[in-house]
Design an enzyme around this catalytic site. Structure first.
Site, PDB file in Angstrom:
ATOM      1  N   GLY A 241      13.415 -53.040  42.985  1.00  0.00           N
ATOM      2  CA  GLY A 241      14.321 -52.747  41.541  1.00  0.00           C
ATOM      3  C   GLY A 241      15.624 -53.226  41.731  1.00  0.00           C
ATOM      4  O   GLY A 241      15.963 -53.611  43.057  1.00  0.00           O
ATOM      5  N   GLY A 242      16.342 -52.964  40.802  1.00  0.00           N
ATOM      6  CA  GLY A 242      17.617 -53.552  40.460  1.00  0.00           C
ATOM      7  C   GLY A 242      18.672 -52.679  41.256  1.00  0.00           C
ATOM      8  O   GLY A 242      19.680 -53.255  41.828  1.00  0.00           O
ATOM      9  N   GLU A 262      10.583 -52.254  54.804  1.00  0.00           N
ATOM     10  CA  GLU A 262       9.325 -52.775  54.414  1.00  0.00           C
ATOM     11  C   GLU A 262       9.600 -54.121  53.929  1.00  0.00           C
ATOM     12  O   GLU A 262       9.181 -55.109  54.099  1.00  0.00           O
ATOM     13  CB  GLU A 262       8.671 -51.974  53.454  1.00  0.00           C
ATOM     14  CG  GLU A 262       9.137 -51.807  52.264  1.00  0.00           C
ATOM     15  CD  GLU A 262       8.127 -50.753  51.427  1.00  0.00           C
ATOM     16  OE1 GLU A 262       7.944 -49.588  52.035  1.00  0.00           O
ATOM     17  OE2 GLU A 262       7.830 -51.110  50.328  1.00  0.00           O
ATOM     18  N   LEU A 337      11.485 -43.602  38.258  1.00  0.00           N
ATOM     19  CA  LEU A 337      11.425 -43.649  36.882  1.00  0.00           C
ATOM     20  C   LEU A 337      11.925 -42.307  35.967  1.00  0.00           C
ATOM     21  O   LEU A 337      12.324 -42.316  35.002  1.00  0.00           O
ATOM     22  CB  LEU A 337      10.199 -44.198  36.433  1.00  0.00           C
ATOM     23  CG  LEU A 337       9.739 -45.323  36.877  1.00  0.00           C
ATOM     24  CD1 LEU A 337       7.987 -45.861  36.422  1.00  0.00           C
ATOM     25  CD2 LEU A 337      10.740 -46.588  36.109  1.00  0.00           C
ATOM     26  N   GLY A 360       6.058 -47.762  49.707  1.00  0.00           N
ATOM     27  CA  GLY A 360       6.751 -47.063  50.904  1.00  0.00           C
ATOM     28  C   GLY A 360       7.872 -45.935  50.772  1.00  0.00           C
ATOM     29  O   GLY A 360       8.383 -45.527  51.534  1.00  0.00           O
ATOM     30  N   LYS A 385      15.759 -46.395  28.057  1.00  0.00           N
ATOM     31  CA  LYS A 385      15.291 -46.784  26.354  1.00  0.00           C
ATOM     32  C   LYS A 385      16.883 -46.550  25.853  1.00  0.00           C
ATOM     33  O   LYS A 385      16.714 -45.750  24.892  1.00  0.00           O
ATOM     34  CB  LYS A 385      14.419 -45.987  25.824  1.00  0.00           C
ATOM     35  CG  LYS A 385      13.157 -46.425  26.438  1.00  0.00           C
ATOM     36  CD  LYS A 385      12.295 -47.679  26.375  1.00  0.00           C
ATOM     37  CE  LYS A 385      11.326 -47.931  27.176  1.00  0.00           C
ATOM     38  NZ  LYS A 385      10.900 -49.322  27.635  1.00  0.00           N
TER      39      LYS A 385
END
Ligand code: COA
Length: 455
Positions: A241-242, A262, A337, A360, A385
């Protein structure tokens, strides 16, 4: 040898064949030539009902997967197991689902729709356990993977994808390799010998590259908060992810960091080149970057190629919370999330929809809890959003799953600050988390927490 070290070595070697190979060096090329076929010839070995194992991400053998799909009229009920496919594949379509049933071990943009529409399956699990699933629960009929070219002793390297790949290959009835000169040759436990291979095909297609996501202002703020709490000489893991990438950028001025992760990423190359990572103070594998797979740009792949500073091991070793916890000051940074007021992280689902997988995340969260001086971080933007949804919620959405247990979460970070959850009561956790929610949502969160008698 100490019992500890013996157990660790046994743990690594259980994922590969531990033999010396009798093939004479001058005969190696001959053996290779005898096994060299076309992709179409190699995939003839696949039978209806077989279990196929494919490596994740950059290790996917594209030519073999394309050739396999062409046999869709002849085959029924072939199960194709794979984590995180990066490119669309012909077999992954509803029209071919009777011939090939995809089993996703981590969904991406490529197979998310297939899983959520029900014409592909999803395999839950912790990443560190995946090799064992291939050893004890799933019979691998055919393994197909991509490797770097063979060396003069007959060894290929699985390069960017070692994770469960070496184990699945060791367990398979038939092993087919796609040899690609663009696959970097990595060191560690990344090898397979020509004696253990049934068919070889050749392909020189470029290895997929993953562009570095642009950083948002929120990413930079979060990266800064986390960097402030990471001490010199810590060993770090950065997730997918960012956000983890933003943290890497904020660490360039640290000293003597180590890497045990990992996934190896471009941000880690920056940390080596800036001098922030030396590995000098690592308590296990000093002076080495330890990883299990890699994904990023060609710059990363060139960095990894034959680099004695980097060792790749099966994920059953790298992600074992016991091994992770042997690193002094181990720090893990992962994204989520949605998180509820107790600290349960829905990192792989949006409501009932599968978005990714546990990967992981829990392995490293648990490993950090064991590490002397260890710290775990879950990082997230406070909203999603365009600011319309709070990612900090009283309850996870209906159908969402908790990838990371509340018991394993240490720090949570948003652009509004840091919540320290470990060692805090449910009431204290709720208050901490509300204080780092977006200000527009704090009153509603407080009201919900009161209604639940949390605060
Ligand atoms: N409700 C609804 N939608 C949400 C949401 C929420 N609470 N949170 C995020 N989203 C949406 C975003 O808007 C975005 O949608 P878009 O693609 O249409 O823009 C999408 O979900 C992804 O969100 P983002 O925050 O950009 O996630 P990411 O790409 O940074 O990835 C994870 C984050 C959590 C998916 C990823 O870290 C993961 O899979 N983690 C589990 C595995 C793991 O951590 N392994 C450890 C080491 S590799």
């Amino acid at each position: 040898m100490s019992v500890d070290l013996f157990q660790e070595l046994a743990h690594v070697s259980a994922t590969r064949k531990l033999v010396l190979y009798p093939v004479q060096r001058n005969k190696i090329r001959e053996v290779y030539s005898k096994k060299l076929v076309t992709a179409e010839e190699a995939v003839k070995v696949i039978k209806s009902g077989d279990n196929i194992a494919l490596p994740l991400g950059c290790g996917e053998p594209r030519a073999l997967v394309t050739a396999m799909a062409k046999r869709h009229n002849e085959l029924k009920g072939v199960k194709v197991h794979q984590m995180l496919p990066l490119k669309e594949a012909d077999y992954l379509s509803p029209e071919m689902a009777k011939s090939f049933r995809h089993v996703s071990w981590f969904t991406s943009g490529v197979n998310r729709r297939a899983v959520n529409e029900g014409w592909a399956d999803f395999m839950p699990g912790h990443f560190h356990d995946y090799p064992r699933l291939f050893q004890e629960y799933i019979t691998v009929d055919v393994f197909m993977g991509m490797v770097s070219p063979m060396d003069e002793r007959g060894f290929f390297s699985f390069g960017l994808s070692v994770d469960y790949t070496t184990t699945a290959a060791a367990e398979a009835r038939v092993v087919i390799l796609e040899v690609n000169p663009n696959m970097p040759r990595t060191r560690g436990e990344s090898l397979i010998h020509i004696s253990d291979v049934d068919y070889v095909i050749e392909n020189n297609a470029p290895i997929p590259e993953i562009p570095i996501p642009p950083l948002t202002e929120e990413d930079k703020i979060i990266g800064g908060y986390i960097a402030e709490m990471i001490e010199d000489s810590s060993t770090i893991q950065l997730g997918i992810g960012g956000m983890p990438n933003a943290v890497a950028q904020a660490l360039v001025n640290k000293k003597d960091l180590g890497i045990h992760t990992e996934m190896i990423t471009d941000g880690m190359v920056d940390l080596v080149e800036s001098g922030a990572v030396t590995g000098r103070k690592k308590t296990i594998h000093p002076g080495k970057i330890i990883g299990s797979f890699a994904a990023g740009t060609r710059r990363l792949y060139n960095f990894l190629n034959d680099n004695p500073m980097v060792e790749m091991y099966p994920v059953s070793y790298v992600n074992d919370p016991y091994v992770i916890g042997k690193n002094y000051k181990m720090v893990s940074i992962n994204a989520t999330l949605e998180i509820d007021l107790l600290g349960q992280c829905a990192s792989e689902t949006i409501g009932p929809k599968q978005y990714s997988a546990t990967g992981g995340q829990a392995d490293f969260a648990q490993g950090c809890l064991r590490s002397p001086g260890g710290k775990g971080f879950i990082a997230l933007h406070a909203t999603a959003k365009n600011g319309t949804i709070s990612k900090i919620v009283p309850f996870l959405q209906q159908g969402a799953v908790a990838s990371c247990s509340k018991n394993d979460v240490d720090h949570v970070v948003t652009e509004f600050g840091v919540a320290k959850l470990r060692g805090k009561t449910a009431r204290e956790r709720a208050l901490e988390l509300i204080s780092i929610a977006h200000p527009d949502f704090r009153a509603d969160l407080r009201a919900a927490a009161r209604k639940m008698n949390l605060i």
